[in-house]
Design a protein around this motif. Structure first.
Motif, PDB file in Angstrom:
ATOM      1  N   LEU A 180       0.821  -1.226   0.000  1.00  0.00           N
ATOM      2  CA  LEU A 180       0.000   0.000   0.000  1.00  0.00           C
ATOM      3  C   LEU A 180       0.849   1.268   0.000  1.00  0.00           C
ATOM      4  N   LYS A 181       2.178   1.106   0.096  1.00  0.00           N
ATOM      5  CA  LYS A 181       3.134   2.225   0.048  1.00  0.00           C
ATOM      6  C   LYS A 181       2.870   3.245   1.161  1.00  0.00           C
ATOM      7  N   LEU A 182       2.540   2.742   2.350  1.00  0.00           N
ATOM      8  CA  LEU A 182       2.248   3.635   3.473  1.00  0.00           C
ATOM      9  C   LEU A 182       3.540   4.157   4.087  1.00  0.00           C
ATOM     10  N   GLU A 183       3.514   5.442   4.477  1.00  0.00           N
ATOM     11  CA  GLU A 183       4.675   6.065   5.091  1.00  0.00           C
ATOM     12  C   GLU A 183       4.294   6.618   6.454  1.00  0.00           C
ATOM     13  N   LYS A 184       5.198   6.465   7.430  1.00  0.00           N
ATOM     14  CA  LYS A 184       4.887   6.863   8.803  1.00  0.00           C
ATOM     15  C   LYS A 184       4.709   8.366   8.967  1.00  0.00           C
ATOM     16  N   ASN A 185       5.390   9.151   8.134  1.00  0.00           N
ATOM     17  CA  ASN A 185       5.319  10.609   8.299  1.00  0.00           C
ATOM     18  C   ASN A 185       4.224  11.253   7.439  1.00  0.00           C
ATOM     19  N   THR A 186       3.387  10.429   6.800  1.00  0.00           N
ATOM     20  CA  THR A 186       2.296  10.962   5.966  1.00  0.00           C
ATOM     21  C   THR A 186       0.955  10.493   6.515  1.00  0.00           C
ATOM     22  N   PHE A 187       0.126  11.441   6.950  1.00  0.00           N
ATOM     23  CA  PHE A 187      -1.196  11.119   7.478  1.00  0.00           C
ATOM     24  C   PHE A 187      -2.087  10.585   6.347  1.00  0.00           C
ATOM     25  N   PHE A 188      -2.812   9.518   6.622  1.00  0.00           N
ATOM     26  CA  PHE A 188      -3.727   8.964   5.621  1.00  0.00           C
ATOM     27  C   PHE A 188      -5.032   8.544   6.283  1.00  0.00           C
ATOM     28  N   LEU A 225      -0.416  -0.980  12.433  1.00  0.00           N
ATOM     29  CA  LEU A 225      -0.205   0.436  12.087  1.00  0.00           C
ATOM     30  C   LEU A 225      -0.051   1.288  13.344  1.00  0.00           C
ATOM     31  N   ASN A 226      -0.878   1.007  14.327  1.00  0.00           N
ATOM     32  CA  ASN A 226      -0.850   1.759  15.576  1.00  0.00           C
ATOM     33  C   ASN A 226       0.446   1.499  16.354  1.00  0.00           C
ATOM     34  N   ASP A 227       0.829   0.221  16.448  1.00  0.00           N
ATOM     35  CA  ASP A 227       2.048  -0.151  17.179  1.00  0.00           C
ATOM     36  C   ASP A 227       3.301   0.450  16.543  1.00  0.00           C
ATOM     37  N   GLN A 228       3.256   0.625  15.215  1.00  0.00           N
ATOM     38  CA  GLN A 228       4.428   1.140  14.502  1.00  0.00           C
ATOM     39  C   GLN A 228       4.355   2.644  14.261  1.00  0.00           C
ATOM     40  N   SER A 270     -10.600  15.925   0.618  1.00  0.00           N
ATOM     41  CA  SER A 270      -9.486  15.622   1.509  1.00  0.00           C
ATOM     42  C   SER A 270      -8.153  15.759   0.784  1.00  0.00           C
ATOM     43  N   ASN A 271      -7.192  16.391   1.474  1.00  0.00           N
ATOM     44  CA  ASN A 271      -5.848  16.518   0.900  1.00  0.00           C
ATOM     45  C   ASN A 271      -4.962  15.335   1.259  1.00  0.00           C
ATOM     46  N   HIS A 272      -5.496  14.435   2.080  1.00  0.00           N
ATOM     47  CA  HIS A 272      -4.707  13.306   2.561  1.00  0.00           C
ATOM     48  C   HIS A 272      -4.888  12.099   1.643  1.00  0.00           C
ATOM     49  N   PRO A 273      -3.883  11.238   1.563  1.00  0.00           N
ATOM     50  CA  PRO A 273      -4.061   9.985   0.826  1.00  0.00           C
ATOM     51  C   PRO A 273      -5.191   9.159   1.449  1.00  0.00           C
ATOM     52  N   ILE A 274      -5.937   8.494   0.591  1.00  0.00           N
ATOM     53  CA  ILE A 274      -7.028   7.629   1.052  1.00  0.00           C
ATOM     54  C   ILE A 274      -6.723   6.196   0.631  1.00  0.00           C
ATOM     55  N   ILE A 275      -6.853   5.296   1.592  1.00  0.00           N
ATOM     56  CA  ILE A 275      -6.740   3.868   1.327  1.00  0.00           C
ATOM     57  C   ILE A 275      -8.123   3.280   1.568  1.00  0.00           C
TER      58      ILE A 275
END
Length: 315
Positions: A64-72, A92-95, A144-149
């Motif tokens: 899913l190419k998720l990054e910790k410093n990018t809110f989604f 996701l929460n633990d990390q 929304s300006n945030h990425p959506i999964i």
């Protein structure tokens, strides 16, 4: 009275080949029965997808190419009880990923139960449930300006005909931004000996689940269906890759639906189509995606290769 319910039941029972919309399975009783179905030994779909979410959640995050410093925003369509999703939410929460979880469901009862359980089990996860139609809610996220999964799990898309599934994908595509992603869970084509028992369990839970919709019509539309005069009949065409569920009238009968001011006639052996469950492979799914900007970028399967979670990205 729910006008959409009234209209849809009228249309379905008035059709030459009678049908009832499977989305109305999910009242409070239906929700509970479906949880039972997901726990049946014959119902491989839940365990197979749970296998992916439990044992390959790092692979899912990477795909899913998720990054910790990018809110989604993690938006789940038809969230149900969230059993599988909690595996991903916990990781996701633990990390320390920065996100909020937006479950969407037609069943307010299911959302209330889900919010309670998430708040109890994962109290630091932001959860914003939204009750209603998928696309009405998704359209509200377009700004929304945030990425959506988007998560659409459990092979729910398989309940649609290929034509309607393609229409669903077009609408989903329209409501997403470039680089937004979809995690699409689908059941893979497999032999009849594996598929059919999943829709015809030994305990008769699936039968009760289907018959409950007649009970709901009795209650909400003041009808007089005798559920004891209908049998549950699943069918699966392995070559076509489509399972279908029917209720079959065991005798000639008439049913009065006072809320519609109509009487419906059923002949002995007449079927009511209740649900379709399409099975997939890459070729079929690419046909469903045709005409959209959503492309397959990855695919994860369970250890027995019964089920697949496809990762789609909007280009």
């Amino acid at each position: 009275m729910n006008r959409n319910f009234q209209k849809d039941i009228d249309l379905g029972l008035s059709a030459k080949n009678k049908t009832l919309p499977s989305k109305y399975f999910y009242d409070e009783i239906g929700d509970a029965l479906f949880v039972e179905i997901m726990n049946m030994p014959e119902y491989y779909l839940t365990n197979a997808e749970f296998d992916i979410f439990k044992n390959q959640n790092q692979e899912l995050i990477k795909a899913l190419k998720l990054e910790k410093n990018t809110f989604f925003e993690l938006v789940e369509l038809g969230a149900g009880d969230g059993t599988k999703t909690k595996q991903l939410l916990k990781t996701l929460n633990d990390q320390n990923y920065n996100f909020k979880y937006v479950p969407i469901d037609i069943s307010e009862n299911a959302l209330n139960q889900l919010k309670k359980s998430i708040t109890k089990e994962l109290p630091t996860v932001q959860i914003h449930p939204k009750q209603g139609d998928y696309f009405n809610v998704l359209s509200g996220l377009q700004t929304s300006n945030h990425p959506i999964i988007v998560l659409f799990l459990g092979s729910n898309i398989g309940n649609l005909t290929d034509e309607r599934a393609n229409d669903f994908i077009q609408k989903l595509d329209y409501n997403l931004k470039k680089e937004d992603k979809v995690l699409l869970g689908v059941d893979l084509i497999k032999p009849k000996s594996v598929v059919l028992p999943a829709y015809n369990d030994a305990q008769g839970i699936t039968k009760r689940f289907n018959l409950n919709l007649l009970t709901r019509i009795n209650k909400e539309l003041n009808a007089n269906f005798d559920v004891n005069t209908f049998d549950h009949q699943p069918e699966y065409n392995e070559e076509e890759g489509v399972a279908r569920s029917y209720l079959v009238s065991t005798k000639d009968q008439k049913v009065l639906v006072k809320g519609l001011d109509k009487t419906f006639t059923f002949q002995k052996g007449e079927k009511i189509h209740m649900e379709t469950s399409r099975k997939y492979n890459d070729l079929i799914l690419n046909g469903i995606l045709a005409g959209s900007s959503l492309k397959i970028i990855d695919r994860l399967t369970d250890s027995q290769h019964l089920f697949a979670d496809y990762i789609l990205e909007k280009y």
